[in-house]
Design an enzyme around this catalytic site. Structure first.
Site, PDB file in Angstrom:
ATOM      1  N   ILE A  77     -18.533   4.853   2.819  1.00  0.00           N
ATOM      2  CA  ILE A  77     -19.362   5.514   3.829  1.00  0.00           C
ATOM      3  C   ILE A  77     -19.059   7.020   3.839  1.00  0.00           C
ATOM      4  CG2 ILE A  77     -20.024   5.572   6.289  1.00  0.00           C
ATOM      5  CD1 ILE A  77     -20.592   2.835   5.132  1.00  0.00           C
ATOM      6  N   CYS A  85      -8.120   7.405   5.117  1.00  0.00           N
ATOM      7  CA  CYS A  85      -9.452   7.034   4.611  1.00  0.00           C
ATOM      8  C   CYS A  85      -9.544   7.330   3.111  1.00  0.00           C
ATOM      9  CB  CYS A  85     -10.556   7.793   5.345  1.00  0.00           C
ATOM     10  SG  CYS A  85     -12.196   7.314   4.743  1.00  0.00           S
ATOM     11  N   ASN A 142     -16.665  -0.371   0.560  1.00  0.00           N
ATOM     12  CA  ASN A 142     -17.498   0.615   1.249  1.00  0.00           C
ATOM     13  C   ASN A 142     -17.104   2.023   0.845  1.00  0.00           C
ATOM     14  OD1 ASN A 142     -16.577   2.479   3.643  1.00  0.00           O
ATOM     15  ND2 ASN A 142     -15.257   0.675   3.748  1.00  0.00           N
ATOM     16  N   GLY A 183     -12.394  -6.047  11.379  1.00  0.00           N
ATOM     17  CA  GLY A 183     -13.563  -5.242  11.041  1.00  0.00           C
ATOM     18  C   GLY A 183     -14.622  -6.040  10.316  1.00  0.00           C
ATOM     19  N   GLY A 194     -11.805  -7.025   4.022  1.00  0.00           N
ATOM     20  CA  GLY A 194     -12.200  -8.434   4.090  1.00  0.00           C
ATOM     21  C   GLY A 194     -11.103  -9.381   3.631  1.00  0.00           C
TER      22      GLY A 194
HETATM   23  C1  LIG Z   1     -18.131  -0.055   6.722  1.00  0.00           C
HETATM   24  C2  LIG Z   1     -16.718   0.336   7.040  1.00  0.00           C
HETATM   25  C3  LIG Z   1     -16.459   1.583   7.595  1.00  0.00           C
HETATM   26  C4  LIG Z   1     -15.139   1.957   7.914  1.00  0.00           C
HETATM   27  N1  LIG Z   1     -14.910   3.181   8.483  1.00  0.00           N
HETATM   28  C5  LIG Z   1     -13.638   3.506   8.858  1.00  0.00           C
HETATM   29  C6  LIG Z   1     -13.362   4.738   9.541  1.00  0.00           C
HETATM   30  O1  LIG Z   1     -14.263   5.525   9.841  1.00  0.00           O
HETATM   31  N2  LIG Z   1     -12.068   5.020   9.879  1.00  0.00           N
HETATM   32  C7  LIG Z   1     -11.038   4.145   9.590  1.00  0.00           C
HETATM   33  O2  LIG Z   1      -9.878   4.435   9.931  1.00  0.00           O
HETATM   34  N3  LIG Z   1     -11.268   2.969   8.971  1.00  0.00           N
HETATM   35  C8  LIG Z   1     -12.537   2.633   8.608  1.00  0.00           C
HETATM   36  N4  LIG Z   1     -12.772   1.431   7.990  1.00  0.00           N
HETATM   37  C9  LIG Z   1     -11.638   0.525   7.726  1.00  0.00           C
HETATM   38  C10 LIG Z   1     -11.550  -0.551   8.800  1.00  0.00           C
HETATM   39  O3  LIG Z   1     -11.374   0.007  10.073  1.00  0.00           O
HETATM   40  C11 LIG Z   1     -10.387  -1.522   8.497  1.00  0.00           C
HETATM   41  O4  LIG Z   1      -9.178  -0.789   8.497  1.00  0.00           O
HETATM   42  C12 LIG Z   1     -10.550  -2.204   7.148  1.00  0.00           C
HETATM   43  O5  LIG Z   1     -11.900  -2.564   6.948  1.00  0.00           O
HETATM   44  C13 LIG Z   1      -9.669  -3.437   7.011  1.00  0.00           C
HETATM   45  O6  LIG Z   1      -9.954  -4.407   7.995  1.00  0.00           O
HETATM   46  P1  LIG Z   1     -10.986  -5.633   7.753  1.00  0.00           P
HETATM   47  O7  LIG Z   1     -10.601  -6.285   6.455  1.00  0.00           O
HETATM   48  O8  LIG Z   1     -10.812  -6.514   8.955  1.00  0.00           O
HETATM   49  O9  LIG Z   1     -12.348  -5.026   7.688  1.00  0.00           O
HETATM   50  C14 LIG Z   1     -14.073   1.054   7.653  1.00  0.00           C
HETATM   51  C15 LIG Z   1     -14.349  -0.203   7.086  1.00  0.00           C
HETATM   52  C16 LIG Z   1     -15.643  -0.563   6.785  1.00  0.00           C
HETATM   53  C17 LIG Z   1     -15.899  -1.930   6.185  1.00  0.00           C
END
Ligand SMILES: Cc1cc2nc3c(=O)[nH]c(=O)nc-3n(C[C@H](O)[C@H](O)[C@H](O)COP(=O)(O)O)c2cc1C
Length: 306
Positions: free
Chosen positions: A70, A130, A68, A265, A217
């Site tokens: 974003i 980030c 991502n 997430g 993921g």
């Molecule tokens: C679409 C998307 C947007 C995210 N936006 C943020 C964010 O604004 N701030 C942040 O600290 N992490 C953000 N993350 C990271 C997630 O909070 C998380 O740390 C990361 O995706 C790893 O966890 P997961 O593998 O369970 O998704 C984002 C992740 C995704 C996929």
């Protein structure tokens, strides 16, 4: 079976926290039935001023995960407290504000705004990790003294639970976690996404305008599990595992490695009821093993509670 937990100064009914950036502000989603199994929800990362986010493609599926870019699209701290926070008053889970803490100049006024809403906010998670805004060098270079000032400023301005979310790619993640502990931070979240990239072979160009993007993921799960293990060996404050957790086995592995709670997430995009399913799996595991409390397995893989 008691699956409640105490983490980073917060008591939660479930150890499963929705990580930042994946759960919309729609108030209906902050209530049952959508919050079944959810311990708390982190907001999208907030910045001092509103941001439109990055141009171009923002999400790209890859094997085992998601890229991502974003770019922290958000209404700004002021916009959030005015427009969204009042609508989330009837939520049935704690709210954790994920606050972009890229610089001291931006952090201070943001925290001053949030301070007026202390009773509506259950914790602040400082996002110093980030990969989709600013220079990526920012998260890749050594910056212990900068982080120390950021953490101590935030601690001065916020008396409630305060967490920091570190980058998995920092060259010194253990030192950063130790600094967080020294500055009175209640918990470290390990970790954010990993820098990756994708090439669109039809366009013969990188998919993302910024070329790189954040990988999340299942693909990153073993990497974050290792980080949790290594950092928990060195700090006494709580560690929260975040990265690739998609099943109850992943969550239990994180607890056994020393995490007091986990954030999830990407899996929620595939299955909105993932928290309910994962929590039920954790409950069955504890029961099958003869444990009465989740806390009995925290750090157990190291031979006892850490
Ligand atoms: C679409 C998307 C947007 C995210 N936006 C943020 C964010 O604004 N701030 C942040 O600290 N992490 C953000 N993350 C990271 C997630 O909070 C998380 O740390 C990361 O995706 C790893 O966890 P997961 O593998 O369970 O998704 C984002 C992740 C995704 C996929």
């Amino acid at each position: 079976m008691d699956v409640s937990c105490e983490v980073g100064g917060l008591k939660l009914k479930s150890p499963l926290i929705i990580s930042s950036g994946v759960w919309p502000f729609d108030p209906d989603l902050w209530r049952s039935p959508y919050t079944h199994g959810v311990g708390a929800i982190c907001t999208k990362g907030l910045t001092l001023h509103p941001r439109d986010g990055n141009p171009g493609i923002r999400i790209w599926e890859v094997r085992g995960g998601l890229l991502n870019s974003i770019g922290l699209e958000n209404p700004g701290v002021g916009g959030f407290v005015r427009e969204y926070l009042p609508k989330l008053k009837d939520r049935d889970v704690p709210l954790i504000v994920n606050l972009w803490a890229g610089s001291l100049e931006e952090l201070k006024p943001s925290m001053e705004i949030l301070r007026d809403f202390e009773s509506d906010i259950d914790a602040i998670e400082l996002n110093v990790s980030c990969p989709n805004v600013g220079e990526k060098d920012h998260i890749l270079r050594e910056r212990l003294s900068e982080l120390s000032s950021i953490f101590s400023c935030a601690r001065r301005l916020w008396s409630g639970p305060l967490w920091v979310k570190l980058s998995p790619m920092s060259p010194q993640v253990i030192s950063e976690a130790l600094i967080a502990q020294e500055e009175g931070i209640n918990a470290v979240v390990l970790a954010n996404t990993w820098l990756g990239m994708a090439i669109d072979v039809n366009r013969e160009k990188p998919v993302f305008e910024r070329v790189t993007a954040g990988l999340s993921g299942p693909a990153i799960f073993p990497l974050t599990l290792r980080l949790v293990w290594e950092v928990k060996e060195r700090v006494s404050i709580d560690v929260i595992g975040c990265g690739g957790i998609s099943s109850w086995e992943d969550a239990v592995s994180m607890f056994l490695a020393g995490a007091s709670a986990v954030e999830i997430g990407t899996i929620t995009f595939l299955e909105i009821d993932a928290p309910a399913k994962i929590l039920s799996g954790i409950g069955s595991y504890l029961k099958g093993k003869g444990y009465a409390y989740l806390k009995e397995i925290i750090g157990k893989a190291k031979g006892g509670r850490v």
